[in-house]
Design a protein around this motif. Sequence first.
Motif, mmCIF file in Angstrom:
data_model
loop_
_atom_site.group_PDB
_atom_site.id
_atom_site.type_symbol
_atom_site.label_atom_id
_atom_site.label_comp_id
_atom_site.label_asym_id
_atom_site.label_seq_id
_atom_site.Cartn_x
_atom_site.Cartn_y
_atom_site.Cartn_z
ATOM 1 N N HIS A 136 57.354 -65.115 -80.648
ATOM 2 C CA HIS A 136 57.615 -66.534 -80.890
ATOM 3 C C HIS A 136 57.648 -66.886 -82.373
ATOM 4 O O HIS A 136 57.918 -68.034 -82.718
ATOM 5 C CB HIS A 136 56.562 -67.396 -80.187
ATOM 6 N N GLN A 137 57.376 -65.927 -83.252
ATOM 7 C CA GLN A 137 57.346 -66.233 -84.682
ATOM 8 C C GLN A 137 57.828 -65.035 -85.496
ATOM 9 O O GLN A 137 57.661 -63.885 -85.085
ATOM 10 C CB GLN A 137 55.928 -66.608 -85.121
ATOM 11 N N PRO A 138 58.430 -65.280 -86.659
ATOM 12 C CA PRO A 138 58.836 -64.181 -87.537
ATOM 13 C C PRO A 138 57.672 -63.753 -88.423
ATOM 14 O O PRO A 138 56.694 -64.498 -88.576
ATOM 15 C CB PRO A 138 59.950 -64.811 -88.377
ATOM 16 N N PRO A 139 57.745 -62.567 -89.014
ATOM 17 C CA PRO A 139 56.699 -62.173 -89.967
ATOM 18 C C PRO A 139 56.773 -63.019 -91.223
ATOM 19 O O PRO A 139 57.823 -63.569 -91.561
ATOM 20 C CB PRO A 139 57.021 -60.696 -90.257
ATOM 21 N N PRO A 140 55.638 -63.158 -91.934
ATOM 22 C CA PRO A 140 55.630 -64.010 -93.127
ATOM 23 C C PRO A 140 56.323 -63.396 -94.335
ATOM 24 O O PRO A 140 56.553 -64.092 -95.326
ATOM 25 C CB PRO A 140 54.136 -64.205 -93.397
ATOM 26 N N GLY A 141 56.653 -62.107 -94.287
ATOM 27 C CA GLY A 141 57.279 -61.453 -95.438
ATOM 28 C C GLY A 141 56.249 -60.821 -96.344
ATOM 29 O O GLY A 141 55.068 -61.171 -96.309
ATOM 30 N N ARG A 142 56.693 -59.875 -97.153
ATOM 31 C CA ARG A 142 55.797 -59.143 -98.049
ATOM 32 C C ARG A 142 56.290 -59.284 -99.485
ATOM 33 O O ARG A 142 57.487 -59.413 -99.729
ATOM 34 C CB ARG A 142 55.710 -57.665 -97.635
ATOM 35 N N ARG A 143 55.351 -59.225 -100.406
ATOM 36 C CA ARG A 143 55.680 -59.408 -101.824
ATOM 37 C C ARG A 143 56.745 -58.406 -102.266
ATOM 38 O O ARG A 143 56.593 -57.201 -102.092
ATOM 39 C CB ARG A 143 54.438 -59.227 -102.687
ATOM 40 N N GLY A 144 57.796 -58.912 -102.861
ATOM 41 C CA GLY A 144 58.840 -58.049 -103.385
ATOM 42 C C GLY A 144 59.735 -57.433 -102.332
ATOM 43 O O GLY A 144 60.659 -56.691 -102.671
ATOM 44 N N ARG A 145 59.487 -57.724 -101.052
ATOM 45 C CA ARG A 145 60.290 -57.147 -99.971
ATOM 46 C C ARG A 145 60.769 -58.260 -99.042
ATOM 47 O O ARG A 145 60.284 -58.405 -97.920
ATOM 48 C CB ARG A 145 59.480 -56.111 -99.184
ATOM 49 N N PRO A 146 61.689 -59.091 -99.473
ATOM 50 C CA PRO A 146 62.139 -60.205 -98.628
ATOM 51 C C PRO A 146 62.831 -59.711 -97.360
ATOM 52 O O PRO A 146 63.502 -58.680 -97.354
ATOM 53 C CB PRO A 146 63.112 -60.960 -99.537
ATOM 54 N N LEU A 147 62.637 -60.460 -96.300
ATOM 55 C CA LEU A 147 63.293 -60.139 -95.040
ATOM 56 C C LEU A 147 64.758 -60.543 -95.104
ATOM 57 O O LEU A 147 65.113 -61.514 -95.775
ATOM 58 C CB LEU A 147 62.599 -60.876 -93.893
ATOM 59 N N PRO A 148 65.640 -59.818 -94.427
ATOM 60 C CA PRO A 148 67.072 -60.149 -94.466
ATOM 61 C C PRO A 148 67.329 -61.517 -93.854
ATOM 62 O O PRO A 148 66.948 -61.780 -92.707
ATOM 63 C CB PRO A 148 67.718 -59.028 -93.642
ATOM 64 N N PRO A 149 67.977 -62.417 -94.571
ATOM 65 C CA PRO A 149 68.179 -63.774 -94.058
ATOM 66 C C PRO A 149 69.132 -63.848 -92.876
ATOM 67 O O PRO A 149 69.147 -64.849 -92.147
ATOM 68 C CB PRO A 149 68.747 -64.521 -95.273
ATOM 69 N N ASP A 150 69.940 -62.797 -92.667
ATOM 70 C CA ASP A 150 70.922 -62.844 -91.587
ATOM 71 C C ASP A 150 70.357 -62.340 -90.256
ATOM 72 O O ASP A 150 71.047 -62.387 -89.235
ATOM 73 C CB ASP A 150 72.154 -62.012 -91.957
ATOM 74 N N VAL A 151 69.105 -61.855 -90.246
ATOM 75 C CA VAL A 151 68.491 -61.383 -88.999
ATOM 76 C C VAL A 151 67.649 -62.504 -88.413
ATOM 77 O O VAL A 151 66.751 -63.038 -89.081
ATOM 78 C CB VAL A 151 67.617 -60.129 -89.247
ATOM 79 N N ARG A 152 67.911 -62.868 -87.166
ATOM 80 C CA ARG A 152 67.209 -63.971 -86.526
ATOM 81 C C ARG A 152 66.290 -63.508 -85.392
ATOM 82 O O ARG A 152 65.447 -64.266 -84.936
ATOM 83 C CB ARG A 152 68.221 -64.976 -85.954
ATOM 84 N N ASP A 153 66.452 -62.282 -84.953
ATOM 85 C CA ASP A 153 65.645 -61.785 -83.837
ATOM 86 C C ASP A 153 64.249 -61.420 -84.347
ATOM 87 O O ASP A 153 64.086 -60.541 -85.197
ATOM 88 C CB ASP A 153 66.309 -60.559 -83.207
ATOM 89 N N ASN A 154 63.225 -62.093 -83.814
ATOM 90 C CA ASN A 154 61.869 -61.872 -84.315
ATOM 91 C C ASN A 154 61.365 -60.457 -84.053
ATOM 92 O O ASN A 154 60.655 -59.877 -84.883
ATOM 93 C CB ASN A 154 60.910 -62.893 -83.697
ATOM 94 N N ALA A 155 61.705 -59.898 -82.895
ATOM 95 C CA ALA A 155 61.256 -58.536 -82.603
ATOM 96 C C ALA A 155 61.819 -57.553 -83.623
ATOM 97 O O ALA A 155 61.115 -56.646 -84.103
ATOM 98 C CB ALA A 155 61.677 -58.144 -81.188
ATOM 99 N N GLU A 156 63.077 -57.725 -83.991
ATOM 100 C CA GLU A 156 63.698 -56.863 -84.986
ATOM 101 C C GLU A 156 63.022 -57.046 -86.353
ATOM 102 O O GLU A 156 62.795 -56.076 -87.084
ATOM 103 C CB GLU A 156 65.190 -57.175 -85.084
ATOM 104 N N LEU A 157 62.686 -58.276 -86.670
ATOM 105 C CA LEU A 157 62.027 -58.544 -87.952
ATOM 106 C C LEU A 157 60.629 -57.938 -87.998
ATOM 107 O O LEU A 157 60.211 -57.410 -89.031
ATOM 108 C CB LEU A 157 61.957 -60.051 -88.192
ATOM 109 N N TRP A 158 59.895 -57.999 -86.884
ATOM 110 C CA TRP A 158 58.564 -57.391 -86.872
ATOM 111 C C TRP A 158 58.652 -55.872 -86.976
ATOM 112 O O TRP A 158 57.796 -55.232 -87.619
ATOM 113 C CB TRP A 158 57.799 -57.807 -85.615
#
Length: 408
Positions: A136-158
């Motif tokens: 139900h939520q995306p990861p908060p991101g890590r310093r210097g390693r931004p998450l790809p803005p074009d990915v919307r699937d939370n499971a893929e982001l985790w």
Amino acid sequence: MRVVLSAYGARGSVEPMAALAVRLRERGAQVRVCAPPDEEFTELLAACGVPSVPAGAPVRPLVTTVEPGSAAGLAQRAADLLGAQFGPVAEAAEGCDVLVATGPLPVTAAARSMADRLGVRYVYATHTPVVLPAPHQPPPGRRGRPLPPDVRDNAELWDLDARLANDMFGAMLGAFRDSAGLPPVDDVRGYAFTDRPWLAADPVLSPWPPTGLGVVRTGAWFRPCAAVRPLPPEVAAFLEAGPPPVYVGFGSTPLGTAAHGIVRAAVEAVRTQGRRVIVARGWADLDPADGGDDCLTVGETDHQALFARVAAVMHHGGAGTTAAAARAGAPQVVVARSGDQPYWAGRVAALGIGTAHDDQEPTPASLAAALAPALRPDTRARAKALWGTVRLDGAAKAARLLSETAGR
């Protein structure tokens, strides 16, 4: 039962551990808290009657000198955090029954490593839900390693977040584990979090929907009233001298060169509402410095004692400050900057117990626009109603769970 609590971070990480330590001691446990050697943390733990072990570098210099969001020096800081867990924390944990850890991933992964080497039970605890992998939520991101803005699937982001964690900390953790005679781990985040992480957040203020992760809900960890320090005389006198003021404080949030402008904007916004103001210096060393008798600047002050006596709390949206204001029944204005702060701002707005300042840089007009609805009687009524539902026994519940399961 002997328990070691390991916390690394700002006050929002250390104070809940102090609350848990107090409750564990009430149950007859021997407790030691491994925490940064900042003077305010040492004093906090001493005031609670809890022995402390200095672990890692002082936090305040790091927070106030590192550019927000910057990854500069991250590798060295991570190595230092790992070294503290494999060094003084491991020494403190010798012969204990349970090791409870909270903080950045290098801290918790190393703490579990030490627990495994020593053969003691390990518990991972977090005071904010945003770090826990859930659909139900995306990861908060890590310093210097931004998450790809074009990915919307939370499971893929985790999944990506787990790979980033391995890439950033896997080899470093593996080297420390090798020196301790431990094998490498292939999932640093999952190893640190375990399959039963503890979430020390209020279930009403921060609901957690059912997921595949076996999250253990305890409620937020507050110190007992007996452990709350009285207000300094100058603060008590200011409160008695007029109607309830608005509290303005941004805790340990790094504000950089914007600090002076933000505090001046906040004070002006409060004055437009005909209110007095208490400004907490915080780690940004805020000070309006205009000499107005309607404004008091204070150092570190016990939130539990102060928030029940103010008209509203304007703050950065840290988990601890949000929970403390909710516990006091105080309306809130959350000026979120980074990390989990937008989450807490959203929760305050959704519950109707305050407002979330918009994303623009704070100005007197924008802060006044956010403060005005927070000061309305209906907002205060909702904040008072929520106050009656906030669990005050979270630390006691966590202490009981640890006592019941220490030998397993």
